[in-house]
Design a protein around this motif. Structure first.
Motif, PDB file in Angstrom:
ATOM      1  N   GLY A  24      28.679  -6.745   4.871  1.00  0.00           N
ATOM      2  CA  GLY A  24      28.740  -7.200   6.256  1.00  0.00           C
ATOM      3  C   GLY A  24      29.645  -6.373   7.145  1.00  0.00           C
ATOM      4  O   GLY A  24      29.209  -5.893   8.205  1.00  0.00           O
ATOM      5  N   PRO A  25      30.932  -6.142   6.760  1.00  0.00           N
ATOM      6  CA  PRO A  25      31.833  -5.358   7.630  1.00  0.00           C
ATOM      7  C   PRO A  25      31.334  -3.935   7.866  1.00  0.00           C
ATOM      8  O   PRO A  25      31.432  -3.417   8.983  1.00  0.00           O
ATOM      9  CB  PRO A  25      33.151  -5.370   6.849  1.00  0.00           C
ATOM     10  N   TRP A  26      30.795  -3.305   6.828  1.00  0.00           N
ATOM     11  CA  TRP A  26      30.295  -1.943   6.996  1.00  0.00           C
ATOM     12  C   TRP A  26      29.006  -1.940   7.819  1.00  0.00           C
ATOM     13  O   TRP A  26      28.790  -1.060   8.653  1.00  0.00           O
ATOM     14  CB  TRP A  26      30.070  -1.287   5.633  1.00  0.00           C
ATOM     15  N   ARG A  27      28.138  -2.926   7.589  1.00  0.00           N
ATOM     16  CA  ARG A  27      26.899  -2.965   8.355  1.00  0.00           C
ATOM     17  C   ARG A  27      27.189  -3.127   9.845  1.00  0.00           C
ATOM     18  O   ARG A  27      26.525  -2.514  10.693  1.00  0.00           O
ATOM     19  CB  ARG A  27      26.002  -4.101   7.865  1.00  0.00           C
ATOM     20  N   ARG A  28      28.202  -3.931  10.162  1.00  0.00           N
ATOM     21  CA  ARG A  28      28.578  -4.080  11.572  1.00  0.00           C
ATOM     22  C   ARG A  28      29.104  -2.754  12.128  1.00  0.00           C
ATOM     23  O   ARG A  28      28.895  -2.421  13.290  1.00  0.00           O
ATOM     24  CB  ARG A  28      29.625  -5.193  11.720  1.00  0.00           C
ATOM     25  N   ALA A  29      29.788  -1.994  11.265  1.00  0.00           N
ATOM     26  CA  ALA A  29      30.275  -0.674  11.697  1.00  0.00           C
ATOM     27  C   ALA A  29      29.108   0.279  11.929  1.00  0.00           C
ATOM     28  O   ALA A  29      29.109   1.062  12.885  1.00  0.00           O
ATOM     29  CB  ALA A  29      31.234  -0.094  10.660  1.00  0.00           C
ATOM     30  N   TRP A  30      28.076   0.213  11.069  1.00  0.00           N
ATOM     31  CA  TRP A  30      26.923   1.096  11.251  1.00  0.00           C
ATOM     32  C   TRP A  30      26.221   0.806  12.569  1.00  0.00           C
ATOM     33  O   TRP A  30      25.632   1.700  13.187  1.00  0.00           O
ATOM     34  CB  TRP A  30      25.929   0.947  10.092  1.00  0.00           C
ATOM     35  N   LEU A  31      26.267  -0.454  13.015  1.00  0.00           N
ATOM     36  CA  LEU A  31      25.650  -0.813  14.291  1.00  0.00           C
ATOM     37  C   LEU A  31      26.310  -0.077  15.454  1.00  0.00           C
ATOM     38  O   LEU A  31      25.670   0.182  16.470  1.00  0.00           O
ATOM     39  CB  LEU A  31      25.737  -2.327  14.516  1.00  0.00           C
ATOM     40  N   ARG A  32      27.591   0.235  15.288  1.00  0.00           N
ATOM     41  CA  ARG A  32      28.345   0.913  16.344  1.00  0.00           C
ATOM     42  C   ARG A  32      28.544   2.399  16.051  1.00  0.00           C
ATOM     43  O   ARG A  32      29.111   3.122  16.865  1.00  0.00           O
ATOM     44  CB  ARG A  32      29.719   0.245  16.492  1.00  0.00           C
ATOM     45  N   ALA A  33      28.103   2.845  14.882  1.00  0.00           N
ATOM     46  CA  ALA A  33      28.382   4.220  14.460  1.00  0.00           C
ATOM     47  C   ALA A  33      27.593   5.237  15.275  1.00  0.00           C
ATOM     48  O   ALA A  33      26.471   4.989  15.707  1.00  0.00           O
ATOM     49  CB  ALA A  33      28.066   4.393  12.982  1.00  0.00           C
ATOM     50  N   SER A  34      28.218   6.384  15.473  1.00  0.00           N
ATOM     51  CA  SER A  34      27.556   7.491  16.164  1.00  0.00           C
ATOM     52  C   SER A  34      27.181   8.615  15.207  1.00  0.00           C
ATOM     53  O   SER A  34      26.427   9.516  15.573  1.00  0.00           O
ATOM     54  CB  SER A  34      28.471   8.045  17.261  1.00  0.00           C
ATOM     55  N   ALA A  35      27.713   8.575  13.977  1.00  0.00           N
ATOM     56  CA  ALA A  35      27.423   9.631  13.003  1.00  0.00           C
ATOM     57  C   ALA A  35      27.905   9.196  11.620  1.00  0.00           C
ATOM     58  O   ALA A  35      28.629   8.205  11.481  1.00  0.00           O
ATOM     59  CB  ALA A  35      28.103  10.949  13.401  1.00  0.00           C
ATOM     60  N   VAL A  36      27.494   9.953  10.616  1.00  0.00           N
ATOM     61  CA  VAL A  36      27.929   9.744   9.237  1.00  0.00           C
ATOM     62  C   VAL A  36      28.884  10.870   8.860  1.00  0.00           C
ATOM     63  O   VAL A  36      28.651  12.036   9.203  1.00  0.00           O
ATOM     64  CB  VAL A  36      26.733   9.742   8.264  1.00  0.00           C
ATOM     65  N   ALA A  37      29.964  10.530   8.176  1.00  0.00           N
ATOM     66  CA  ALA A  37      30.908  11.534   7.685  1.00  0.00           C
ATOM     67  C   ALA A  37      31.040  11.392   6.180  1.00  0.00           C
ATOM     68  O   ALA A  37      30.614  10.388   5.588  1.00  0.00           O
ATOM     69  CB  ALA A  37      32.264  11.370   8.365  1.00  0.00           C
ATOM     70  N   TYR A  38      31.626  12.393   5.556  1.00  0.00           N
ATOM     71  CA  TYR A  38      31.869  12.316   4.112  1.00  0.00           C
ATOM     72  C   TYR A  38      33.217  12.935   3.790  1.00  0.00           C
ATOM     73  O   TYR A  38      33.792  13.685   4.594  1.00  0.00           O
ATOM     74  CB  TYR A  38      30.747  12.995   3.330  1.00  0.00           C
ATOM     75  N   HIS A  39      33.743  12.585   2.618  1.00  0.00           N
ATOM     76  CA  HIS A  39      35.027  13.102   2.144  1.00  0.00           C
ATOM     77  C   HIS A  39      34.741  14.258   1.188  1.00  0.00           C
ATOM     78  O   HIS A  39      34.389  14.035   0.028  1.00  0.00           O
ATOM     79  CB  HIS A  39      35.803  11.994   1.430  1.00  0.00           C
ATOM     80  N   PRO A  40      34.843  15.520   1.647  1.00  0.00           N
ATOM     81  CA  PRO A  40      34.496  16.665   0.794  1.00  0.00           C
ATOM     82  C   PRO A  40      35.285  16.691  -0.512  1.00  0.00           C
ATOM     83  O   PRO A  40      34.709  16.915  -1.585  1.00  0.00           O
ATOM     84  CB  PRO A  40      34.821  17.874   1.679  1.00  0.00           C
ATOM     85  N   GLY A  41      36.608  16.482  -0.426  1.00  0.00           N
ATOM     86  CA  GLY A  41      37.418  16.522  -1.635  1.00  0.00           C
ATOM     87  C   GLY A  41      36.987  15.495  -2.652  1.00  0.00           C
ATOM     88  O   GLY A  41      37.014  15.744  -3.867  1.00  0.00           O
ATOM     89  N   GLY A  95      32.739   9.353  19.786  1.00  0.00           N
ATOM     90  CA  GLY A  95      33.759  10.393  19.775  1.00  0.00           C
ATOM     91  C   GLY A  95      33.833  11.101  18.438  1.00  0.00           C
ATOM     92  O   GLY A  95      34.654  11.996  18.235  1.00  0.00           O
ATOM     93  N   LYS A  96      32.983  10.663  17.493  1.00  0.00           N
ATOM     94  CA  LYS A  96      32.914  11.278  16.159  1.00  0.00           C
ATOM     95  C   LYS A  96      34.246  11.177  15.428  1.00  0.00           C
ATOM     96  O   LYS A  96      34.689  12.116  14.753  1.00  0.00           O
ATOM     97  CB  LYS A  96      32.473  12.743  16.256  1.00  0.00           C
ATOM     98  N   VAL A  97      34.907  10.014  15.562  1.00  0.00           N
ATOM     99  CA  VAL A  97      36.167   9.774  14.862  1.00  0.00           C
ATOM    100  C   VAL A  97      36.020   8.514  14.011  1.00  0.00           C
ATOM    101  O   VAL A  97      35.168   7.658  14.287  1.00  0.00           O
ATOM    102  CB  VAL A  97      37.348   9.609  15.846  1.00  0.00           C
ATOM    103  N   PRO A  98      36.841   8.358  12.961  1.00  0.00           N
ATOM    104  CA  PRO A  98      36.735   7.177  12.097  1.00  0.00           C
ATOM    105  C   PRO A  98      37.097   5.900  12.841  1.00  0.00           C
ATOM    106  O   PRO A  98      37.775   5.920  13.871  1.00  0.00           O
ATOM    107  CB  PRO A  98      37.758   7.467  10.984  1.00  0.00           C
ATOM    108  N   PHE A  99      36.652   4.790  12.297  1.00  0.00           N
ATOM    109  CA  PHE A  99      37.019   3.498  12.860  1.00  0.00           C
ATOM    110  C   PHE A  99      38.500   3.230  12.586  1.00  0.00           C
ATOM    111  O   PHE A  99      39.019   3.573  11.513  1.00  0.00           O
ATOM    112  CB  PHE A  99      36.169   2.386  12.238  1.00  0.00           C
ATOM    113  N   GLY A 100      39.170   2.620  13.552  1.00  0.00           N
ATOM    114  CA  GLY A 100      40.587   2.315  13.388  1.00  0.00           C
ATOM    115  C   GLY A 100      40.810   1.174  12.416  1.00  0.00           C
ATOM    116  O   GLY A 100      39.881   0.448  12.051  1.00  0.00           O
ATOM    117  N   ASN A 101      42.052   1.015  11.995  1.00  0.00           N
ATOM    118  CA  ASN A 101      42.373  -0.064  11.080  1.00  0.00           C
ATOM    119  C   ASN A 101      42.141  -1.424  11.729  1.00  0.00           C
ATOM    120  O   ASN A 101      42.380  -1.613  12.927  1.00  0.00           O
ATOM    121  CB  ASN A 101      43.835   0.027  10.637  1.00  0.00           C
TER     122      ASN A 101
END
Length: 295
Positions: A89-106, A40-46
Protein backbone atom coordinates in the motif's frame (compact mmCIF):
# COMPACT_ATOMS: atom_id res chain seq x y z
CA UNK A 1 22.57 -9.58 -11.20
CA UNK A 2 22.59 -6.84 -13.79
CA UNK A 3 19.76 -4.75 -15.23
CA UNK A 4 19.43 -6.81 -18.41
CA UNK A 5 15.64 -6.84 -18.42
CA UNK A 6 14.01 -5.04 -21.34
CA UNK A 7 11.86 -2.74 -19.21
CA UNK A 8 10.79 0.20 -21.33
CA UNK A 9 8.14 2.92 -21.18
CA UNK A 10 4.88 1.55 -22.65
CA UNK A 11 3.41 3.40 -25.60
CA UNK A 12 -0.10 2.08 -25.04
CA UNK A 13 -1.30 5.08 -23.06
CA UNK A 14 -1.30 3.19 -19.75
CA UNK A 15 -1.28 5.18 -16.53
CA UNK A 16 2.23 6.35 -15.48
CA UNK A 17 2.06 4.61 -12.08
CA UNK A 18 1.26 1.29 -13.81
CA UNK A 19 4.22 1.84 -16.13
CA UNK A 20 6.61 2.65 -13.27
CA UNK A 21 5.39 -0.25 -11.15
CA UNK A 22 5.76 -2.68 -14.05
CA UNK A 23 9.29 -1.45 -14.71
CA UNK A 24 10.19 -1.66 -11.01
CA UNK A 25 8.98 -5.25 -10.76
CA UNK A 26 10.92 -6.27 -13.86
CA UNK A 27 14.11 -4.72 -12.49
CA UNK A 28 13.58 -6.29 -9.06
CA UNK A 29 13.14 -9.70 -10.68
CA UNK A 30 16.56 -9.18 -12.28
CA UNK A 31 18.10 -8.50 -8.86
CA UNK A 32 18.21 -4.71 -9.16
CA UNK A 33 17.02 -2.80 -6.03
CA UNK A 34 14.53 -0.11 -7.04
CA UNK A 35 12.82 2.96 -5.56
CA UNK A 36 10.33 5.56 -6.86
CA UNK A 37 11.30 9.14 -7.63
CA UNK A 38 8.88 12.01 -7.15
CA UNK A 39 8.55 15.22 -9.12
CA UNK A 40 11.98 16.72 -9.71
CA UNK A 41 13.46 13.22 -10.06
CA UNK A 42 14.36 13.06 -6.36
CA UNK A 43 13.52 10.39 -3.74
CA UNK A 44 10.50 10.68 -1.51
CA UNK A 45 11.22 12.35 1.82
CA UNK A 46 11.02 10.59 5.14
CA UNK A 47 7.56 10.07 6.60
CA UNK A 48 6.58 11.59 9.96
CA UNK A 49 7.72 8.51 11.86
CA UNK A 50 11.15 8.64 10.28
CA UNK A 51 11.64 12.40 10.13
CA UNK A 52 14.91 13.70 11.64
CA UNK A 53 16.09 10.20 12.45
CA UNK A 54 13.26 9.49 14.88
CA UNK A 55 13.12 5.92 13.60
CA UNK A 56 16.77 5.29 14.41
CA UNK A 57 17.84 5.81 10.81
CA UNK A 58 20.29 8.48 9.74
CA UNK A 59 18.71 11.41 7.94
CA UNK A 60 21.89 12.36 6.10
CA UNK A 61 21.76 8.95 4.38
CA UNK A 62 25.49 8.31 4.66
CA UNK A 63 24.61 4.96 6.17
CA UNK A 64 21.44 2.91 6.25
CA UNK A 65 19.74 2.97 9.61
CA UNK A 66 17.86 0.10 11.24
CA UNK A 67 14.52 1.56 10.10
CA UNK A 68 12.01 -0.90 8.69
CA UNK A 69 9.49 1.70 7.58
CA UNK A 70 6.96 0.23 5.09
CA UNK A 71 7.08 3.44 3.01
CA UNK A 72 9.84 4.29 0.50
CA UNK A 73 11.74 6.42 3.01
CA UNK A 74 15.51 6.91 3.26
CA UNK A 75 16.33 7.46 -0.41
CA UNK A 76 18.79 4.85 -1.77
CA UNK A 77 18.56 2.82 1.46
CA UNK A 78 14.89 2.16 0.72
CA UNK A 79 15.69 0.44 -2.58
CA UNK A 80 14.46 -3.15 -2.60
CA UNK A 81 14.00 -6.20 -4.79
CA UNK A 82 11.10 -7.54 -2.70
CA UNK A 83 7.97 -7.56 -4.90
CA UNK A 84 5.73 -7.63 -1.81
CA UNK A 85 7.26 -4.35 -0.61
CA UNK A 86 7.18 -2.80 -4.07
CA UNK A 87 3.47 -3.52 -4.46
CA UNK A 88 2.47 -2.77 -0.85
CA UNK A 89 0.00 0.00 0.00
CA UNK A 90 2.58 2.69 0.97
CA UNK A 91 4.71 2.00 -2.10
CA UNK A 92 1.71 1.81 -4.42
CA UNK A 93 0.61 5.23 -3.20
CA UNK A 94 4.13 6.47 -3.95
CA UNK A 95 3.97 5.03 -7.49
CA UNK A 96 0.79 7.06 -8.03
CA UNK A 97 2.85 10.20 -7.45
CA UNK A 98 6.12 8.96 -8.96
CA UNK A 99 7.71 10.65 -11.93
CA UNK A 100 10.39 8.01 -12.58
CA UNK A 101 12.00 4.78 -11.40
CA UNK A 102 15.46 4.74 -9.81
CA UNK A 103 17.76 1.95 -8.71
CA UNK A 104 20.66 1.46 -6.30
CA UNK A 105 23.66 0.52 -8.52
CA UNK A 106 25.85 -0.61 -5.62
CA UNK A 107 23.09 -2.87 -4.36
CA UNK A 108 23.02 -4.55 -7.78
CA UNK A 109 26.82 -4.90 -7.83
CA UNK A 110 27.18 -2.14 -10.41
CA UNK A 111 28.88 1.23 -10.88
CA UNK A 112 27.43 3.97 -13.08
CA UNK A 113 29.78 6.55 -14.57
CA UNK A 114 27.46 9.49 -15.17
CA UNK A 115 28.70 11.60 -18.10
CA UNK A 116 26.85 14.93 -18.17
CA UNK A 117 27.95 16.40 -21.49
CA UNK A 118 29.64 15.80 -24.82
CA UNK A 119 33.10 16.68 -23.47
CA UNK A 120 32.75 14.09 -20.70
CA UNK A 121 31.63 11.45 -23.20
CA UNK A 122 34.64 12.20 -25.40
CA UNK A 123 36.94 11.84 -22.39
CA UNK A 124 35.37 8.50 -21.47
CA UNK A 125 35.74 7.13 -24.98
CA UNK A 126 39.42 8.03 -24.94
CA UNK A 127 40.23 6.79 -21.44
CA UNK A 128 37.77 4.13 -20.25
CA UNK A 129 37.12 0.60 -21.52
CA UNK A 130 33.93 0.13 -23.49
CA UNK A 131 30.91 -1.16 -21.59
CA UNK A 132 27.13 -0.87 -21.62
CA UNK A 133 25.96 2.68 -22.32
CA UNK A 134 22.59 4.28 -21.63
CA UNK A 135 21.57 7.60 -23.17
CA UNK A 136 20.46 10.34 -20.75
CA UNK A 137 18.95 13.78 -21.29
CA UNK A 138 22.35 15.48 -21.51
CA UNK A 139 24.86 12.67 -21.85
CA UNK A 140 25.34 8.96 -21.11
CA UNK A 141 25.56 6.45 -18.27
CA UNK A 142 28.41 3.96 -18.61
CA UNK A 143 27.64 0.88 -16.50
CA UNK A 144 30.36 -1.41 -15.12
CA UNK A 145 30.14 -4.66 -13.15
CA UNK A 146 31.44 -4.16 -9.62
CA UNK A 147 30.58 -1.71 -6.79
CA UNK A 148 32.68 1.15 -5.44
CA UNK A 149 32.16 4.27 -3.29
CA UNK A 150 30.11 6.94 -5.03
CA UNK A 151 31.62 10.36 -5.72
CA UNK A 152 30.48 13.56 -7.39
CA UNK A 153 32.49 15.75 -9.75
CA UNK A 154 35.47 13.41 -9.98
CA UNK A 155 36.34 15.41 -13.08
CA UNK A 156 34.41 17.96 -15.18
CA UNK A 157 31.00 16.54 -16.06
CA UNK A 158 31.65 13.15 -14.46
CA UNK A 159 29.94 11.66 -11.39
CA UNK A 160 30.18 8.12 -10.04
CA UNK A 161 27.03 6.44 -8.73
CA UNK A 162 27.38 3.10 -6.98
CA UNK A 163 27.13 2.39 -3.25
CA UNK A 164 24.96 4.72 -1.15
CA UNK A 165 23.56 6.45 -4.23
CA UNK A 166 20.77 6.05 -6.76
CA UNK A 167 20.57 6.39 -10.51
CA UNK A 168 17.52 7.00 -12.61
CA UNK A 169 16.46 4.03 -14.76
CA UNK A 170 16.54 5.10 -18.41
CA UNK A 171 16.30 1.75 -20.14
CA UNK A 172 18.56 -1.27 -20.64
CA UNK A 173 21.07 0.51 -22.87
CA UNK A 174 23.34 -1.08 -25.44
CA UNK A 175 26.55 -3.10 -25.28
CA UNK A 176 27.93 -5.66 -22.86
CA UNK A 177 28.64 -4.78 -19.24
CA UNK A 178 32.34 -5.19 -18.47
CA UNK A 179 34.21 -5.40 -15.18
CA UNK A 180 34.86 -2.21 -13.24
CA UNK A 181 38.38 -1.09 -14.24
CA UNK A 182 40.95 0.36 -11.87
CA UNK A 183 40.89 3.53 -13.97
CA UNK A 184 37.34 4.20 -12.76
CA UNK A 185 38.10 3.24 -9.15
CA UNK A 186 41.01 5.68 -9.17
CA UNK A 187 38.71 8.56 -10.11
CA UNK A 188 37.24 8.62 -6.61
CA UNK A 189 40.62 8.90 -4.89
CA UNK A 190 41.09 12.35 -3.37
CA UNK A 191 44.53 13.62 -2.36
CA UNK A 192 46.11 10.24 -1.60
CA UNK A 193 48.68 10.16 1.17
CA UNK A 194 51.39 7.54 1.63
CA UNK A 195 50.80 4.75 4.13
CA UNK A 196 53.74 4.52 6.49
CA UNK A 197 54.55 0.88 7.11
CA UNK A 198 57.57 -0.74 8.69
CA UNK A 199 60.01 -2.02 6.08
CA UNK A 200 59.24 -5.62 5.14
CA UNK A 201 61.80 -8.07 3.81
CA UNK A 202 60.29 -9.86 0.84
CA UNK A 203 61.93 -12.18 -1.63
CA UNK A 204 60.62 -12.14 -5.15
CA UNK A 205 60.72 -15.67 -6.60
CA UNK A 206 63.02 -16.08 -9.57
CA UNK A 207 61.37 -16.70 -12.96
CA UNK A 208 61.03 -20.33 -13.97
CA UNK A 209 60.59 -22.09 -17.27
CA UNK A 210 63.57 -20.52 -18.99
CA UNK A 211 62.22 -17.02 -18.50
CA UNK A 212 58.82 -17.83 -19.97
CA UNK A 213 55.90 -16.50 -17.95
CA UNK A 214 54.62 -19.37 -15.75
CA UNK A 215 51.25 -17.80 -15.09
CA UNK A 216 49.55 -17.91 -18.46
CA UNK A 217 47.38 -20.82 -17.35
CA UNK A 218 44.08 -19.17 -16.40
CA UNK A 219 43.43 -21.69 -13.60
CA UNK A 220 46.72 -20.84 -11.90
CA UNK A 221 46.08 -17.12 -11.85
CA UNK A 222 42.42 -17.58 -10.88
CA UNK A 223 43.41 -19.76 -7.94
CA UNK A 224 45.91 -17.16 -6.78
CA UNK A 225 43.42 -14.28 -6.92
CA UNK A 226 40.73 -16.38 -5.22
CA UNK A 227 43.12 -17.29 -2.39
CA UNK A 228 44.05 -13.61 -1.99
CA UNK A 229 40.37 -12.66 -1.75
CA UNK A 230 39.83 -15.37 0.86
CA UNK A 231 42.85 -14.21 2.87
CA UNK A 232 41.49 -10.66 3.01
CA UNK A 233 37.97 -11.84 3.83
CA UNK A 234 39.24 -14.08 6.64
CA UNK A 235 41.14 -11.26 8.38
CA UNK A 236 39.57 -10.61 11.79
CA UNK A 237 42.01 -8.01 13.09
CA UNK A 238 44.86 -6.00 11.65
CA UNK A 239 42.93 -5.67 8.38
CA UNK A 240 45.15 -2.82 7.13
CA UNK A 241 48.27 -4.97 7.42
CA UNK A 242 46.51 -8.06 6.03
CA UNK A 243 45.44 -6.13 2.93
CA UNK A 244 48.91 -4.72 2.36
CA UNK A 245 50.66 -8.08 2.78
CA UNK A 246 48.13 -9.77 0.49
CA UNK A 247 48.70 -7.14 -2.19
CA UNK A 248 52.43 -7.65 -1.71
CA UNK A 249 52.11 -11.41 -2.19
CA UNK A 250 49.99 -11.07 -5.33
CA UNK A 251 52.40 -8.58 -6.89
CA UNK A 252 55.38 -10.72 -5.96
CA UNK A 253 53.87 -13.65 -7.83
CA UNK A 254 52.26 -11.89 -10.76
CA UNK A 255 53.42 -8.29 -10.86
CA UNK A 256 56.34 -8.71 -13.24
CA UNK A 257 54.87 -10.86 -15.99
CA UNK A 258 51.87 -8.88 -17.17
CA UNK A 259 49.29 -11.41 -16.00
CA UNK A 260 47.28 -9.04 -13.79
CA UNK A 261 44.41 -7.11 -15.35
CA UNK A 262 42.16 -4.32 -14.10
CA UNK A 263 39.53 -6.96 -13.34
CA UNK A 264 41.91 -8.80 -10.98
CA UNK A 265 42.86 -5.60 -9.16
CA UNK A 266 39.19 -4.65 -8.84
CA UNK A 267 38.41 -8.01 -7.22
CA UNK A 268 41.12 -7.45 -4.60
CA UNK A 269 39.95 -3.89 -3.93
CA UNK A 270 36.35 -5.06 -3.61
CA UNK A 271 37.32 -7.74 -1.06
CA UNK A 272 39.24 -5.15 0.97
CA UNK A 273 36.41 -2.63 0.85
CA UNK A 274 33.98 -5.31 2.03
CA UNK A 275 36.13 -5.52 5.19
CA UNK A 276 35.74 -1.79 5.76
CA UNK A 277 38.82 -0.49 3.97
CA UNK A 278 38.47 2.75 2.03
CA UNK A 279 39.27 3.03 -1.66
CA UNK A 280 41.98 5.51 -0.71
CA UNK A 281 43.68 2.99 1.58
CA UNK A 282 43.42 0.26 -1.05
CA UNK A 283 45.02 2.51 -3.65
CA UNK A 284 47.80 3.57 -1.27
CA UNK A 285 48.47 0.00 -0.12
CA UNK A 286 48.69 -1.19 -3.72
CA UNK A 287 51.05 1.64 -4.66
CA UNK A 288 53.25 0.97 -1.61
CA UNK A 289 53.38 -2.76 -2.40
CA UNK A 290 54.43 -2.00 -5.97
CA UNK A 291 57.06 0.41 -4.73
CA UNK A 292 58.40 -2.12 -2.21
CA UNK A 293 58.85 -4.71 -4.96
CA UNK A 294 59.96 -2.27 -7.65
CA UNK A 295 57.20 -3.26 -10.07
Amino acid sequence: MTPDCKARRPVDGSHPDVNHLRTALQLAAAGVPVLPLRRGKVPFGNCRSCKDGACGGRPNMKTAGPCRCPAPCHAWAAATTDPHVITSGPWRRAWLRASAVAYHPGGAGLTVVDLDDAAAITWARENLPATRTVSTTRGEHWIYRGPMPSANAVRPGVDIKSTMAYARWRGPGTGTITALPATVSALAVKEPSPVRLAPQAFTVPAPVGGGQCPHRTPAYLERGITMAEQRITAATNGVHNAVYRTFLAVLAAHGRCGCLTDAHVTRLFTAAQAKGETLRHCTDAWANARSALGV
